[in-house]
Design a protein around this motif. Sequence first.
Motif, PDB file in Angstrom:
ATOM      1  N   LEU A 299       0.840  -1.201   0.000  1.00 52.61           N
ATOM      2  CA  LEU A 299       0.000   0.000   0.000  1.00 52.61           C
ATOM      3  C   LEU A 299       0.875   1.250   0.000  1.00 52.61           C
ATOM      4  O   LEU A 299       1.934   1.282   0.642  1.00 52.61           O
ATOM      5  CB  LEU A 299      -0.911   0.017   1.229  1.00 52.61           C
ATOM      6  CG  LEU A 299      -1.895  -1.148   1.372  1.00 52.61           C
ATOM      7  CD1 LEU A 299      -2.790  -0.925   2.583  1.00 52.61           C
ATOM      8  CD2 LEU A 299      -2.726  -1.334   0.118  1.00 52.61           C
ATOM      9  N   TYR A 300       0.393   2.277  -0.683  1.00 51.08           N
ATOM     10  CA  TYR A 300       1.130   3.531  -0.800  1.00 51.08           C
ATOM     11  C   TYR A 300       0.234   4.707  -0.442  1.00 51.08           C
ATOM     12  O   TYR A 300      -0.951   4.730  -0.787  1.00 51.08           O
ATOM     13  CB  TYR A 300       1.644   3.720  -2.234  1.00 51.08           C
ATOM     14  CG  TYR A 300       2.676   2.709  -2.660  1.00 51.08           C
ATOM     15  CD1 TYR A 300       4.034   2.997  -2.612  1.00 51.08           C
ATOM     16  CD2 TYR A 300       2.283   1.452  -3.109  1.00 51.08           C
ATOM     17  CE1 TYR A 300       4.976   2.063  -3.004  1.00 51.08           C
ATOM     18  CE2 TYR A 300       3.218   0.509  -3.501  1.00 51.08           C
ATOM     19  CZ  TYR A 300       4.566   0.817  -3.447  1.00 51.08           C
ATOM     20  OH  TYR A 300       5.502  -0.120  -3.831  1.00 51.08           O
ATOM     21  N   LEU A 301       0.827   5.678   0.234  1.00 52.86           N
ATOM     22  CA  LEU A 301       0.174   6.943   0.560  1.00 52.86           C
ATOM     23  C   LEU A 301       0.896   8.063  -0.170  1.00 52.86           C
ATOM     24  O   LEU A 301       2.133   8.141  -0.127  1.00 52.86           O
ATOM     25  CB  LEU A 301       0.269   7.226   2.065  1.00 52.86           C
ATOM     26  CG  LEU A 301      -0.617   6.444   3.018  1.00 52.86           C
ATOM     27  CD1 LEU A 301      -0.147   6.682   4.444  1.00 52.86           C
ATOM     28  CD2 LEU A 301      -2.056   6.875   2.869  1.00 52.86           C
ATOM     29  N   GLU A 302       0.136   8.930  -0.828  1.00 50.56           N
ATOM     30  CA  GLU A 302       0.782  10.078  -1.448  1.00 50.56           C
ATOM     31  C   GLU A 302       1.242  11.034  -0.357  1.00 50.56           C
ATOM     32  O   GLU A 302       0.463  11.423   0.513  1.00 50.56           O
ATOM     33  CB  GLU A 302      -0.175  10.777  -2.415  1.00 50.56           C
ATOM     34  CG  GLU A 302       0.514  11.849  -3.233  1.00 50.56           C
ATOM     35  CD  GLU A 302      -0.343  12.395  -4.358  1.00 50.56           C
ATOM     36  OE1 GLU A 302       0.123  13.325  -5.027  1.00 50.56           O
ATOM     37  OE2 GLU A 302      -1.470  11.886  -4.558  1.00 50.56           O
ATOM     38  N   ASP A 303       2.522  11.385  -0.373  1.00 50.46           N
ATOM     39  CA  ASP A 303       3.107  12.212   0.680  1.00 50.46           C
ATOM     40  C   ASP A 303       4.361  12.875   0.128  1.00 50.46           C
ATOM     41  O   ASP A 303       5.247  12.185  -0.400  1.00 50.46           O
ATOM     42  CB  ASP A 303       3.463  11.345   1.901  1.00 50.46           C
ATOM     43  CG  ASP A 303       3.802  12.166   3.128  1.00 50.46           C
ATOM     44  OD1 ASP A 303       4.694  13.039   3.033  1.00 50.46           O
ATOM     45  OD2 ASP A 303       3.200  11.940   4.193  1.00 50.46           O
ATOM     46  N   PRO A 304       4.479  14.203   0.238  1.00 49.16           N
ATOM     47  CA  PRO A 304       5.659  14.891  -0.308  1.00 49.16           C
ATOM     48  C   PRO A 304       6.962  14.468   0.362  1.00 49.16           C
ATOM     49  O   PRO A 304       8.044  14.682  -0.186  1.00 49.16           O
ATOM     50  CB  PRO A 304       5.359  16.371  -0.058  1.00 49.16           C
ATOM     51  CG  PRO A 304       4.333  16.388   1.026  1.00 49.16           C
ATOM     52  CD  PRO A 304       3.517  15.153   0.836  1.00 49.16           C
ATOM     53  N   ARG A 305       6.874  13.843   1.553  1.00 46.34           N
ATOM     54  CA  ARG A 305       8.085  13.377   2.248  1.00 46.34           C
ATOM     55  C   ARG A 305       8.488  11.979   1.814  1.00 46.34           C
ATOM     56  O   ARG A 305       9.518  11.464   2.235  1.00 46.34           O
ATOM     57  CB  ARG A 305       7.834  13.369   3.758  1.00 46.34           C
ATOM     58  CG  ARG A 305       7.447  14.713   4.351  1.00 46.34           C
ATOM     59  CD  ARG A 305       6.885  14.521   5.747  1.00 46.34           C
ATOM     60  NE  ARG A 305       5.682  13.692   5.705  1.00 46.34           N
ATOM     61  CZ  ARG A 305       5.070  13.205   6.784  1.00 46.34           C
ATOM     62  NH1 ARG A 305       5.561  13.452   7.984  1.00 46.34           N
ATOM     63  NH2 ARG A 305       3.990  12.463   6.657  1.00 46.34           N
ATOM     64  N   GLY A 306       7.672  11.329   0.997  1.00 40.02           N
ATOM     65  CA  GLY A 306       7.918   9.941   0.632  1.00 40.02           C
ATOM     66  C   GLY A 306       9.143   9.755  -0.226  1.00 40.02           C
ATOM     67  O   GLY A 306       9.560  10.656  -0.971  1.00 40.02           O
ATOM     68  N   ASP A 307       9.738   8.557  -0.143  1.00 40.07           N
ATOM     69  CA  ASP A 307      10.929   8.276  -0.940  1.00 40.07           C
ATOM     70  C   ASP A 307      10.625   7.356  -2.120  1.00 40.07           C
ATOM     71  O   ASP A 307      11.525   6.792  -2.727  1.00 40.07           O
ATOM     72  CB  ASP A 307      12.052   7.685  -0.077  1.00 40.07           C
ATOM     73  CG  ASP A 307      11.564   6.590   0.857  1.00 40.07           C
ATOM     74  OD1 ASP A 307      10.428   6.117   0.682  1.00 40.07           O
ATOM     75  OD2 ASP A 307      12.328   6.200   1.750  1.00 40.07           O
ATOM     76  N   TRP A 308       9.353   7.197  -2.449  1.00 39.48           N
ATOM     77  CA  TRP A 308       8.948   6.460  -3.646  1.00 39.48           C
ATOM     78  C   TRP A 308       8.364   7.458  -4.641  1.00 39.48           C
ATOM     79  O   TRP A 308       7.552   8.302  -4.268  1.00 39.48           O
ATOM     80  CB  TRP A 308       7.892   5.405  -3.314  1.00 39.48           C
ATOM     81  CG  TRP A 308       8.366   4.350  -2.370  1.00 39.48           C
ATOM     82  CD1 TRP A 308       8.557   4.490  -1.026  1.00 39.48           C
ATOM     83  CD2 TRP A 308       8.722   3.007  -2.690  1.00 39.48           C
ATOM     84  NE1 TRP A 308       9.005   3.315  -0.489  1.00 39.48           N
ATOM     85  CE2 TRP A 308       9.120   2.382  -1.491  1.00 39.48           C
ATOM     86  CE3 TRP A 308       8.734   2.276  -3.877  1.00 39.48           C
ATOM     87  CZ2 TRP A 308       9.524   1.048  -1.447  1.00 39.48           C
ATOM     88  CZ3 TRP A 308       9.134   0.942  -3.834  1.00 39.48           C
ATOM     89  CH2 TRP A 308       9.534   0.345  -2.636  1.00 39.48           C
ATOM     90  N   ILE A 309       8.758   7.360  -5.907  1.00 37.96           N
ATOM     91  CA  ILE A 309       8.249   8.264  -6.939  1.00 37.96           C
ATOM     92  C   ILE A 309       7.496   7.455  -7.984  1.00 37.96           C
ATOM     93  O   ILE A 309       7.987   6.434  -8.483  1.00 37.96           O
ATOM     94  CB  ILE A 309       9.390   9.058  -7.601  1.00 37.96           C
ATOM     95  CG1 ILE A 309       9.986  10.045  -6.594  1.00 37.96           C
ATOM     96  CG2 ILE A 309       8.887   9.810  -8.822  1.00 37.96           C
ATOM     97  CD1 ILE A 309      11.056  10.933  -7.165  1.00 37.96           C
ATOM     98  N   HIS A 310       6.281   7.917  -8.276  1.00 41.93           N
ATOM     99  CA  HIS A 310       5.456   7.272  -9.305  1.00 41.93           C
ATOM    100  C   HIS A 310       4.630   8.348  -9.996  1.00 41.93           C
ATOM    101  O   HIS A 310       3.945   9.129  -9.330  1.00 41.93           O
ATOM    102  CB  HIS A 310       4.536   6.223  -8.673  1.00 41.93           C
ATOM    103  CG  HIS A 310       3.626   5.550  -9.661  1.00 41.93           C
ATOM    104  ND1 HIS A 310       4.077   4.567 -10.529  1.00 41.93           N
ATOM    105  CD2 HIS A 310       2.309   5.706  -9.918  1.00 41.93           C
ATOM    106  CE1 HIS A 310       3.070   4.155 -11.272  1.00 41.93           C
ATOM    107  NE2 HIS A 310       1.986   4.837 -10.926  1.00 41.93           N
TER     108      HIS A 310
END
Length: 234
Positions: free
Chosen positions: A111-122
């Motif tokens: 599961l993924y949450l959109e978050d500007p601090r996240g280290d996953w880019i899609h």
Amino acid sequence: MGLRALGLLPWLLALVLALAPEGRLQGPVAVLRVVDGDTVELQGLGPVRLIGIDAPESTYNHRTAGPEEVRLGLEAKAFLARLLQGLQGRKVWVELDVQERDRYRRVLAYLYLEDPRGDWIHGGRRFLQVNLELVRAGWAEPYTVPPNVRYAALYLQAAREARAKGVGMWGGGQASRPQGPAPDRKGCDPAYPTVCVPPPPPDLDCRDIPYRRFKVLPPDPHRFDRDGDGVGCE
């Protein structure tokens, strides 16, 4: 290098270090409730088990989880609820792996949450991966069940770092999650290193012992691990 270039350096470095989902993200899907530290209910999908991780049990049963594990399990569940702040209506994105459902017919997913601090880019946007965040915070440990092994190495490294930092359930320097009283290994079969089960004879089955979901090593003389996944009495 000019000042402007220096100002862009952290942003460029973050792009270089960013992770990318290997599968297709589906969603957004609304979160209905947190069931456990590693299970949520999503709109239209029902119960969804997070792939590659295992959190402590949050429901007491003298045959499955003692008071200490339940305490840790409730904290893991609370951490997941905070991560999915707002719960009902909060949107997540879903990534599937090779096997889409478990034996209980639950959807298996990252599961993924959109978050500007996240280290996953899609798709040019940043995300947090919920599975990985639970391991990083010390509220889940790696639990790899083939063929769903996509991020197994990532979770293993995150767990090592969480233990080293003493965060979450690793606080206080404990080496592993409590799974029952096993302070003295004398008389305990080495095939079951996290619990104390005597070697045969007699031959025991899961109804004869108080432990559940414990580590099993070959040769498994009591045959607790029927499906060969390294976990006994699931």
